[in-house]
Design a protein around this motif. Sequence first.
Motif, mmCIF file in Angstrom:
data_model
loop_
_atom_site.group_PDB
_atom_site.id
_atom_site.type_symbol
_atom_site.label_atom_id
_atom_site.label_comp_id
_atom_site.label_asym_id
_atom_site.label_seq_id
_atom_site.Cartn_x
_atom_site.Cartn_y
_atom_site.Cartn_z
ATOM 1 N N MET A 162 56.944 36.479 11.629
ATOM 2 C CA MET A 162 57.175 37.753 11.036
ATOM 3 C C MET A 162 56.448 38.841 12.017
ATOM 4 S SD MET A 162 54.377 38.401 7.749
ATOM 5 C CE MET A 162 53.389 39.623 8.221
ATOM 6 N N LYS A 163 57.058 39.863 11.931
ATOM 7 C CA LYS A 163 56.704 40.952 12.699
ATOM 8 C C LYS A 163 55.667 41.915 11.882
ATOM 9 C CE LYS A 163 58.696 45.100 14.875
ATOM 10 N NZ LYS A 163 57.546 45.421 15.429
ATOM 11 N N LYS A 164 54.819 42.104 12.606
ATOM 12 C CA LYS A 164 53.513 42.746 12.100
ATOM 13 C C LYS A 164 53.892 44.292 11.935
ATOM 14 C CE LYS A 164 50.185 39.221 13.154
ATOM 15 N NZ LYS A 164 48.741 38.984 13.683
ATOM 16 N N PRO A 165 53.443 44.907 10.912
ATOM 17 C CA PRO A 165 53.874 46.208 10.592
ATOM 18 C C PRO A 165 53.138 47.541 11.420
ATOM 19 C CG PRO A 165 52.661 45.577 8.743
ATOM 20 C CD PRO A 165 52.938 44.382 9.605
ATOM 21 N N ILE A 166 51.784 47.267 12.011
ATOM 22 C CA ILE A 166 51.312 48.300 12.233
ATOM 23 C C ILE A 166 51.424 48.399 13.961
ATOM 24 C CG2 ILE A 166 48.956 49.170 12.910
ATOM 25 C CD1 ILE A 166 48.044 48.056 10.084
ATOM 26 N N ALA A 173 50.730 50.133 18.042
ATOM 27 C CA ALA A 173 49.729 50.471 18.760
ATOM 28 C C ALA A 173 49.247 51.965 18.239
ATOM 29 C CB ALA A 173 49.998 50.517 20.093
ATOM 30 N N LYS A 174 50.229 52.868 18.013
ATOM 31 C CA LYS A 174 49.961 54.294 17.715
ATOM 32 C C LYS A 174 49.495 54.225 16.178
ATOM 33 C CE LYS A 174 51.661 58.794 17.102
ATOM 34 N NZ LYS A 174 52.965 59.611 17.294
ATOM 35 N N GLN A 175 50.057 53.609 15.343
ATOM 36 C CA GLN A 175 49.460 53.378 14.203
ATOM 37 C C GLN A 175 47.894 52.924 13.981
ATOM 38 O OE1 GLN A 175 52.775 51.340 12.596
ATOM 39 N NE2 GLN A 175 53.437 52.995 11.499
ATOM 40 N N HIS A 176 47.685 52.012 14.922
ATOM 41 C CA HIS A 176 46.393 51.182 14.775
ATOM 42 C C HIS A 176 45.391 52.229 15.459
ATOM 43 C CE1 HIS A 176 43.672 47.664 15.475
ATOM 44 N NE2 HIS A 176 43.236 48.541 16.420
ATOM 45 N N SER A 177 45.651 53.037 16.354
ATOM 46 C CA SER A 177 44.769 53.723 16.998
ATOM 47 C C SER A 177 44.352 54.857 16.051
ATOM 48 C CB SER A 177 45.322 54.429 18.399
ATOM 49 O OG SER A 177 45.674 53.189 19.162
ATOM 50 N N LEU A 178 45.404 55.346 15.519
ATOM 51 C CA LEU A 178 45.058 56.537 14.327
ATOM 52 C C LEU A 178 44.293 55.991 13.299
ATOM 53 C CD1 LEU A 178 48.732 58.385 14.171
ATOM 54 C CD2 LEU A 178 46.591 59.176 15.304
ATOM 55 N N ILE A 179 44.599 54.672 12.799
ATOM 56 C CA ILE A 179 43.703 54.201 11.817
ATOM 57 C C ILE A 179 42.368 54.154 12.476
ATOM 58 C CG2 ILE A 179 43.187 52.121 10.476
ATOM 59 C CD1 ILE A 179 46.371 51.903 10.256
ATOM 60 N N VAL A 196 43.354 44.993 11.844
ATOM 61 C CA VAL A 196 43.587 43.955 13.015
ATOM 62 C C VAL A 196 44.730 42.898 12.451
ATOM 63 C CG1 VAL A 196 42.370 42.166 14.300
ATOM 64 C CG2 VAL A 196 41.155 44.406 13.864
ATOM 65 N N LEU A 197 44.668 42.399 11.417
ATOM 66 C CA LEU A 197 45.549 41.327 10.852
ATOM 67 C C LEU A 197 46.896 41.852 10.975
ATOM 68 C CD1 LEU A 197 43.508 39.666 8.273
ATOM 69 C CD2 LEU A 197 44.247 38.680 10.459
ATOM 70 N N LEU A 198 47.257 43.140 10.866
ATOM 71 C CA LEU A 198 48.453 43.627 10.314
ATOM 72 C C LEU A 198 49.087 44.345 11.705
ATOM 73 C CD1 LEU A 198 48.391 44.853 6.745
ATOM 74 C CD2 LEU A 198 49.096 42.814 7.675
ATOM 75 N N THR A 199 48.266 44.118 12.927
ATOM 76 C CA THR A 199 48.684 45.087 13.958
ATOM 77 C C THR A 199 49.697 44.021 14.996
ATOM 78 O OG1 THR A 199 46.815 46.380 14.013
ATOM 79 C CG2 THR A 199 47.769 46.302 16.127
ATOM 80 N N ASP A 200 50.696 44.596 15.556
ATOM 81 C CA ASP A 200 51.546 43.965 16.372
ATOM 82 C C ASP A 200 51.048 44.340 17.613
ATOM 83 O OD1 ASP A 200 53.446 43.206 18.174
ATOM 84 O OD2 ASP A 200 55.253 44.596 17.364
ATOM 85 N N TRP A 201 50.151 43.362 18.225
ATOM 86 C CA TRP A 201 49.384 43.771 19.481
ATOM 87 C C TRP A 201 50.520 43.838 20.676
ATOM 88 C CZ3 TRP A 201 45.039 45.764 19.112
ATOM 89 C CH2 TRP A 201 44.120 45.403 17.607
#
Length: 117
Positions: free
Chosen positions: A1-5, A7-13, A108-113
């Motif tokens: 399953m591809k995670k929806p968040i 790097a940019k979105q994670h950082s903005l959050i 963190v759980l939904l981030t595509d690292w």
Amino acid sequence: MKKPITAKQHSLIDYALVGALLTVPSLLKLNKTAKRIYAAEALVLLPYVALTKQPVAIKGLIPFKTHGKIDPFNIGQFAIQTFFKPFHRTKKALLFNIAFTAMAGLTVLLTDWKSSD
């Protein structure tokens, strides 16, 4: 399953979460100790976010994957502090800490690292 968040979105959050730590406790009129702790945490988290290699970094020094390995420790610390007196003294403080921990944890759980935007 591809995670929806990404790097940019994670950082903005993350930037929004830091902003929440600096503003929401005062808006909720939390106790002085809780406000000080949240402000200190925000001042630790802001450089960590701003220095992570991601599209909205001030200077990308910390690899995004390393950021992802550190984040669970931050979330664990927020979860544990729920049991400390300044955070369970009032229902507002307790609910804010639980909600903040949940938001950070979901991020963190939904981030595509592996994303780099």
